[in-house]
Scaffold this motif. Sequence first.
Motif, PDB file in Angstrom:
ATOM      1  N   GLY A  97       0.820  -1.201   0.000  1.00 51.88           N
ATOM      2  CA  GLY A  97       0.000   0.000   0.000  1.00 51.88           C
ATOM      3  C   GLY A  97       0.853   1.250   0.000  1.00 51.88           C
ATOM      4  N   THR A  98       0.217   2.368   0.267  1.00 50.30           N
ATOM      5  CA  THR A  98       0.890   3.667   0.259  1.00 50.30           C
ATOM      6  C   THR A  98       1.120   4.147   1.686  1.00 50.30           C
ATOM      7  N   VAL A  99       2.365   4.456   1.972  1.00 52.70           N
ATOM      8  CA  VAL A  99       2.757   4.937   3.295  1.00 52.70           C
ATOM      9  C   VAL A  99       3.029   6.436   3.196  1.00 52.70           C
ATOM     10  N   ARG A 100       2.389   7.200   4.075  1.00 51.68           N
ATOM     11  CA  ARG A 100       2.608   8.652   4.140  1.00 51.68           C
ATOM     12  C   ARG A 100       3.062   9.007   5.547  1.00 51.68           C
ATOM     13  N   VAL A 101       4.098   9.804   5.644  1.00 54.45           N
ATOM     14  CA  VAL A 101       4.625  10.252   6.930  1.00 54.45           C
ATOM     15  C   VAL A 101       4.225  11.714   7.100  1.00 54.45           C
ATOM     16  N   LEU A 102       3.333  11.970   8.061  1.00 53.94           N
ATOM     17  CA  LEU A 102       2.784  13.312   8.276  1.00 53.94           C
ATOM     18  C   LEU A 102       3.346  13.918   9.560  1.00 53.94           C
ATOM     19  N   PRO A 103       3.741  15.191   9.535  1.00 53.49           N
ATOM     20  CA  PRO A 103       4.095  15.839  10.799  1.00 53.49           C
ATOM     21  C   PRO A 103       2.925  15.715  11.777  1.00 53.49           C
ATOM     22  N   LEU A 104       3.209  15.302  12.992  1.00 55.17           N
ATOM     23  CA  LEU A 104       2.151  15.096  13.976  1.00 55.17           C
ATOM     24  C   LEU A 104       1.481  16.418  14.323  1.00 55.17           C
ATOM     25  N   PRO A 115       1.497 -10.857   8.716  1.00 57.74           N
ATOM     26  CA  PRO A 115       2.816 -11.293   8.251  1.00 57.74           C
ATOM     27  C   PRO A 115       3.421 -10.299   7.259  1.00 57.74           C
ATOM     28  N   GLY A 116       4.653  -9.872   7.539  1.00 56.17           N
ATOM     29  CA  GLY A 116       5.352  -8.960   6.645  1.00 56.17           C
ATOM     30  C   GLY A 116       4.967  -7.505   6.783  1.00 56.17           C
ATOM     31  N   TRP A 117       3.936  -7.224   7.563  1.00 56.51           N
ATOM     32  CA  TRP A 117       3.424  -5.849   7.680  1.00 56.51           C
ATOM     33  C   TRP A 117       4.461  -4.927   8.325  1.00 56.51           C
ATOM     34  N   THR A 118       5.004  -5.355   9.452  1.00 61.78           N
ATOM     35  CA  THR A 118       5.964  -4.521  10.172  1.00 61.78           C
ATOM     36  C   THR A 118       7.215  -4.273   9.343  1.00 61.78           C
ATOM     37  N   ALA A 119       7.709  -5.303   8.667  1.00 62.18           N
ATOM     38  CA  ALA A 119       8.922  -5.153   7.858  1.00 62.18           C
ATOM     39  C   ALA A 119       8.693  -4.170   6.720  1.00 62.18           C
ATOM     40  N   ALA A 120       7.528  -4.259   6.067  1.00 61.44           N
ATOM     41  CA  ALA A 120       7.244  -3.364   4.947  1.00 61.44           C
ATOM     42  C   ALA A 120       7.124  -1.920   5.421  1.00 61.44           C
ATOM     43  N   LEU A 121       6.362  -1.711   6.489  1.00 62.32           N
ATOM     44  CA  LEU A 121       6.189  -0.357   7.004  1.00 62.32           C
ATOM     45  C   LEU A 121       7.520   0.216   7.468  1.00 62.32           C
ATOM     46  N   SER A 122       8.291  -0.584   8.200  1.00 61.29           N
ATOM     47  CA  SER A 122       9.578  -0.115   8.710  1.00 61.29           C
ATOM     48  C   SER A 122      10.532   0.220   7.572  1.00 61.29           C
ATOM     49  N   GLY A 123      10.467  -0.545   6.486  1.00 58.58           N
ATOM     50  CA  GLY A 123      11.321  -0.253   5.337  1.00 58.58           C
ATOM     51  C   GLY A 123      11.052   1.121   4.764  1.00 58.58           C
ATOM     52  N   LEU A 168      10.489  22.206  19.526  1.00 57.32           N
ATOM     53  CA  LEU A 168      11.912  21.879  19.504  1.00 57.32           C
ATOM     54  C   LEU A 168      12.427  21.723  18.080  1.00 57.32           C
ATOM     55  N   ASP A 169      13.667  22.111  17.878  1.00 57.33           N
ATOM     56  CA  ASP A 169      14.311  21.916  16.580  1.00 57.33           C
ATOM     57  C   ASP A 169      15.006  20.562  16.482  1.00 57.33           C
ATOM     58  N   THR A 170      15.163  19.885  17.614  1.00 58.11           N
ATOM     59  CA  THR A 170      15.975  18.661  17.658  1.00 58.11           C
ATOM     60  C   THR A 170      15.157  17.378  17.747  1.00 58.11           C
ATOM     61  N   HIS A 171      13.886  17.501  18.126  1.00 59.78           N
ATOM     62  CA  HIS A 171      13.010  16.343  18.296  1.00 59.78           C
ATOM     63  C   HIS A 171      11.741  16.555  17.464  1.00 59.78           C
ATOM     64  N   HIS A 172      11.329  15.522  16.737  1.00 58.07           N
ATOM     65  CA  HIS A 172      10.172  15.662  15.847  1.00 58.07           C
ATOM     66  C   HIS A 172       9.287  14.420  15.951  1.00 58.07           C
ATOM     67  N   ALA A 173       7.984  14.623  15.812  1.00 56.09           N
ATOM     68  CA  ALA A 173       7.026  13.520  15.874  1.00 56.09           C
ATOM     69  C   ALA A 173       6.199  13.487  14.588  1.00 56.09           C
ATOM     70  N   PHE A 174       5.866  12.261  14.167  1.00 53.76           N
ATOM     71  CA  PHE A 174       5.130  12.060  12.914  1.00 53.76           C
ATOM     72  C   PHE A 174       4.051  10.994  13.107  1.00 53.76           C
ATOM     73  N   LEU A 175       2.929  11.201  12.446  1.00 51.90           N
ATOM     74  CA  LEU A 175       1.907  10.171  12.355  1.00 51.90           C
ATOM     75  C   LEU A 175       2.086   9.484  11.006  1.00 51.90           C
ATOM     76  N   VAL A 176       2.278   8.183  11.045  1.00 55.17           N
ATOM     77  CA  VAL A 176       2.462   7.400   9.828  1.00 55.17           C
ATOM     78  C   VAL A 176       1.106   6.821   9.423  1.00 55.17           C
ATOM     79  N   VAL A 177       0.721   7.066   8.181  1.00 56.18           N
ATOM     80  CA  VAL A 177      -0.587   6.637   7.685  1.00 56.18           C
ATOM     81  C   VAL A 177      -0.384   5.664   6.529  1.00 56.18           C
ATOM     82  N   LYS A 178      -1.065   4.528   6.589  1.00 56.14           N
ATOM     83  CA  LYS A 178      -1.023   3.547   5.501  1.00 56.14           C
ATOM     84  C   LYS A 178      -2.401   3.471   4.862  1.00 56.14           C
ATOM     85  N   ASP A 179      -2.461   3.784   3.581  1.00 58.23           N
ATOM     86  CA  ASP A 179      -3.734   3.756   2.847  1.00 58.23           C
ATOM     87  C   ASP A 179      -4.826   4.508   3.594  1.00 58.23           C
TER      88      ASP A 179
END
Length: 206
Positions: A24-31, A127-135, A72-83
């Motif tokens: 699927g499509t992974v999007r990394v959004l600023p939290l 199965p394989g979900w965590t590896a794909a997302l982490s990649g 902060l300029d040194t620490h950042h948080a993101f919400l990761v969205v899949k599909d």
Amino acid sequence: MTDAPAPPYAARTPVHEQHLDGFGTVRVLPLDPAADATVVHGWVGEERAAFWGMNDLTRDQVAAVYAHMDTLDTHHAFLVVKDGEPAALLQTYDPAADRVSECYAAEPGDIGVHLLLAPAGTEGTRPGWTAALSGALMAYVLLGLDRTRIVVDPDVANEKAIARFLKQGFTAGPAVVLPEVDLPDVYLPEKKAQLAFLRREVAFGA
């Protein structure tokens, strides 16, 4: 015929977007500390997230934590969205500005990462979900941000997270004690952590 309403995250601009065949499509959004507080609070309040250290916080307290991080300029948080569905909470940080720097020899190009995955839900194990997302997330952190090494510091008792990192190609470093942080805006208790590292050439050959 009226148009279907847009997915709630569709209008937000990602810092990284990647389509993975068969996943699927992974999007990394600023939290967004306010808008995303309910989702994040639901995750960090679960027993499985005890090592995240936010089990007892209210929704408003969770929002306040991330509102402070947003300054902060040194620490950042993101919400990761899949599909279009929330899939993970990703935090990145500059190790030189973090307590972990007192426990290992930081190198130029290092970046720290904390990752909390969404619960599996009604479909159960994936199965394989965590590896794909982490990649996809490693591609953002190492290639998108042009960093050469990821540092992670899971609790030594969090055997599941440690095993997951090692399976993803991380090399175990030393077990260390991260010192207590007691500041007006943040408190972190002492933490026994297992450091692990992933170099860009190991993950991507470049």
